[in-house]
Scaffold this active site. Sequence first.
Site, PDB file in Angstrom:
ATOM      1  N   LYS A 234       0.861  -1.207  -0.080  1.00 27.99           N
ATOM      2  CA  LYS A 234      -0.096   0.056   0.259  1.00 27.99           C
ATOM      3  C   LYS A 234       0.986   1.288  -0.009  1.00 27.99           C
ATOM      4  O   LYS A 234       0.596   2.336  -1.013  1.00 27.99           O
ATOM      5  CB  LYS A 234      -0.818   0.023   1.206  1.00 27.99           C
ATOM      6  CG  LYS A 234      -2.015   1.139   1.213  1.00 27.99           C
ATOM      7  CD  LYS A 234      -2.935   0.715   2.286  1.00 27.99           C
ATOM      8  CE  LYS A 234      -2.668   1.175   3.829  1.00 27.99           C
ATOM      9  NZ  LYS A 234      -2.505   2.218   3.997  1.00 27.99           N
ATOM     10  N   SER A 235       1.891   1.362   0.716  1.00 24.75           N
ATOM     11  CA  SER A 235       2.688   2.430   0.963  1.00 24.75           C
ATOM     12  C   SER A 235       3.226   2.707  -0.273  1.00 24.75           C
ATOM     13  O   SER A 235       3.649   3.981  -0.834  1.00 24.75           O
ATOM     14  CB  SER A 235       3.715   2.258   1.889  1.00 24.75           C
ATOM     15  OG  SER A 235       3.102   2.264   3.401  1.00 24.75           O
TER      16      SER A 235
ATOM     17  N   ARG B 116      -8.014  12.595  12.567  1.00 23.21           N
ATOM     18  CA  ARG B 116      -6.798  12.434  12.927  1.00 23.21           C
ATOM     19  C   ARG B 116      -5.878  13.501  12.637  1.00 23.21           C
ATOM     20  O   ARG B 116      -6.249  14.497  12.135  1.00 23.21           O
ATOM     21  CB  ARG B 116      -6.536  11.342  11.733  1.00 23.21           C
ATOM     22  CG  ARG B 116      -7.194   9.810  12.109  1.00 23.21           C
ATOM     23  CD  ARG B 116      -6.683   8.929  11.231  1.00 23.21           C
ATOM     24  NE  ARG B 116      -5.349   8.454  11.299  1.00 23.21           N
ATOM     25  CZ  ARG B 116      -4.733   7.606  10.681  1.00 23.21           C
ATOM     26  NH1 ARG B 116      -5.603   7.244   9.473  1.00 23.21           N
ATOM     27  NH2 ARG B 116      -3.526   7.309  10.746  1.00 23.21           N
TER      28      ARG B 116
ATOM     29  N   ARG C  78       2.866   6.146  -3.214  1.00 20.38           N
ATOM     30  CA  ARG C  78       4.088   6.866  -3.678  1.00 20.38           C
ATOM     31  C   ARG C  78       4.079   6.767  -5.208  1.00 20.38           C
ATOM     32  O   ARG C  78       4.438   7.868  -5.753  1.00 20.38           O
ATOM     33  CB  ARG C  78       5.266   6.209  -2.895  1.00 20.38           C
ATOM     34  CG  ARG C  78       5.199   6.849  -1.355  1.00 20.38           C
ATOM     35  CD  ARG C  78       5.911   5.996  -0.683  1.00 20.38           C
ATOM     36  NE  ARG C  78       6.144   6.480   0.998  1.00 20.38           N
ATOM     37  CZ  ARG C  78       5.384   6.261   1.973  1.00 20.38           C
ATOM     38  NH1 ARG C  78       4.231   5.602   1.610  1.00 20.38           N
ATOM     39  NH2 ARG C  78       5.602   6.809   3.109  1.00 20.38           N
TER      40      ARG C  78
ATOM     41  N   GLY D 178      -4.845   8.273   5.572  1.00 20.02           N
ATOM     42  CA  GLY D 178      -4.051   9.398   6.197  1.00 20.02           C
ATOM     43  C   GLY D 178      -2.717   9.323   5.243  1.00 20.02           C
ATOM     44  O   GLY D 178      -2.426  10.611   5.266  1.00 20.02           O
TER      45      GLY D 178
ATOM     46  N   ARG E 196      -7.051  -2.687  10.089  1.00 15.83           N
ATOM     47  CA  ARG E 196      -6.306  -3.905  10.799  1.00 15.83           C
ATOM     48  C   ARG E 196      -6.662  -4.598  12.005  1.00 15.83           C
ATOM     49  O   ARG E 196      -6.506  -5.713  12.358  1.00 15.83           O
ATOM     50  CB  ARG E 196      -4.831  -2.955  10.985  1.00 15.83           C
ATOM     51  CG  ARG E 196      -4.233  -2.239   9.954  1.00 15.83           C
ATOM     52  CD  ARG E 196      -2.924  -2.410   9.602  1.00 15.83           C
ATOM     53  NE  ARG E 196      -2.545  -1.568   8.613  1.00 15.83           N
ATOM     54  CZ  ARG E 196      -2.045  -1.926   7.431  1.00 15.83           C
ATOM     55  NH1 ARG E 196      -2.141  -3.192   7.007  1.00 15.83           N
ATOM     56  NH2 ARG E 196      -1.744  -1.122   6.403  1.00 15.83           N
TER      57      ARG E 196
ATOM     58  N   ASP F  92       1.961  -0.684  12.334  1.00 20.54           N
ATOM     59  CA  ASP F  92       0.553  -1.572  11.857  1.00 20.54           C
ATOM     60  C   ASP F  92       0.349  -2.637  12.286  1.00 20.54           C
ATOM     61  O   ASP F  92      -1.070  -3.552  12.054  1.00 20.54           O
ATOM     62  CB  ASP F  92       0.765  -1.183  10.181  1.00 20.54           C
ATOM     63  CG  ASP F  92       0.557   0.183   9.860  1.00 20.54           C
ATOM     64  OD1 ASP F  92       0.140   1.002  10.771  1.00 20.54           O
ATOM     65  OD2 ASP F  92       0.828   0.481   8.609  1.00 20.54           O
TER      66      ASP F  92
HETATM   67  C1  S3P Z   1       2.543   4.861   6.166  1.00 18.81           C
HETATM   68  C2  S3P Z   1       3.005   5.102   7.416  1.00 18.81           C
HETATM   69  C3  S3P Z   1       2.492   4.908   8.683  1.00 18.81           C
HETATM   70  C4  S3P Z   1       1.682   3.749   8.507  1.00 18.81           C
HETATM   71  C5  S3P Z   1       0.774   3.871   7.573  1.00 18.81           C
HETATM   72  C6  S3P Z   1       1.273   3.932   6.151  1.00 18.81           C
HETATM   73  C7  S3P Z   1       3.065   5.312   4.972  1.00 18.81           C
HETATM   74  O1  S3P Z   1       1.785   5.887   9.199  1.00 18.81           O
HETATM   75  O2  S3P Z   1       0.814   3.407   9.994  1.00 18.81           O
HETATM   76  O3  S3P Z   1      -0.204   2.675   7.486  1.00 18.81           O
HETATM   77  O4  S3P Z   1       2.598   4.524   3.965  1.00 18.81           O
HETATM   78  O5  S3P Z   1       3.651   6.296   5.154  1.00 18.81           O
HETATM   79  P1  S3P Z   1       2.663   7.058  10.064  1.00 18.81           P
HETATM   80  O6  S3P Z   1       3.784   7.806   9.254  1.00 18.81           O
HETATM   81  O7  S3P Z   1       1.611   8.164  10.580  1.00 18.81           O
HETATM   82  O8  S3P Z   1       3.251   6.506  11.401  1.00 18.81           O
END
Ligand code: S3P
Length: 432
Positions: free
Chosen positions: A23-24, A124, A28, A96, A391, A318
Amino acid sequence: MPTDSLTLTPGPVQGTLTVPSDKSITHRALLFGAVAHGPSHVHNPLRSGDTLTTLRLVRDLGIRVDETEDGSWIVHGQGLHGLREPETVLDCRNSGTTARLTMGLLAGQTFFSVLAGSPQLRKRPMGRVSEPLRRMGARIYGRDQGRLLPLALVGSPLQGIDYDLPVASAQVKSALLLAGLYAQGTTRIREPGPARDHTERMLRHMGVPLTREGNLITIQSPEQELTPLTLTVPGDFSSAAFFLAAGAIVPGSRVLLQNVGVNPTRIGFLQALKAMGAQVILHNPRESGSEPVADLEITPSALRGVTIRGDQIVTMIDELPVLAVVATQAQGKTVVRDAGELRVKETDRIATVVTELRKLGAAIEELPDGFIVHGPTRLKGAAVWSHGDHRLAMALAVAGLLAEGETHIQDMACAADSFPGFVETLFKLRKQ
Ligand code: S3P
């Protein structure tokens, strides 16, 4: 009101599985590809609730994204200054990562934009991003003095900053690095812990002058346009974690997870499992683009409690809900401290994990910055609720594979925020 539910009875999971893509990395690839010079080819992207939100947002910024028959995306990047003023509010829904990275990307543009989100995301904290961005010259307006969505951004010229991140957060770090692409002078960011480094890896790969010395990351606005990406997104370690957990604690299980991203900043949960005595084998470690991947095999074994704190937390942030489930089966005490960040995730994950696992009979105590689990306990099926947190939903499903009798999980559809097809996958591997 919860709209859907899942009922589980105990039984092992067995088989080979390719988990959904990271996902991350997918977020990006879309956002960075949008400001690259030319088309980026993103193979095997994650199509989940959160990443489809970023896809829509990138299109609202005037970027064409084609979806090919094999499921790849071609992101037609328009260069660093090629985004278009969105005609509509940019809806980040539950994501987020979408909201925070986009704040960093849009602060230094020459246009106006508004970011909104779901009721869950509107709670948040965004001040952690808007505050340092303002120090760079950003103009950000919103509720609670720009600390809560919806937020309006009036694009402005930015200056580099020297900034010590108050929390180890990859989202905040990434937002500032993206703003740094547009800032005059150098942006220096010191991080208090090893937050996931996908942004640094990807931007460097695209030719951005970005360096790291210890915990100090330095970025300069590039003189040249960003080179488009060609990448294959690896499996998401955070999604793999649920099946690693099931494989470790449900008697009779054996799971092989193929092509999982094993970036060192992401695999704290794997280290924790090993420290607890889990039988996990890494097969065929290799590189995929700028990220390490491997196949992971796990079978159950006797586990003992561990203490997780300090720098370990960010590398498994996570996975802490599912760690709590694993800890219910470990001999002795598992202590999680320094994890106050859990309180500002999709839900207050300290409170929700403690509340829901207690319903299943777990001996778990809440701490201000974590929890303590006393094990082992025999879990008993009950009605539990995900609180709309993907999660937590999946962690409860792992508990449901173990708990005596029936476990009913309310509001399971949120699993698709990160793991589309989770329930189907679970039933495919589930042996009666
Ligand atoms: C993420 C960073 C984390 C993680 C989120 C994905 C990201 O959050 O909990 O699921 O893709 O950069 P934080 O950077 O707020 O800790």
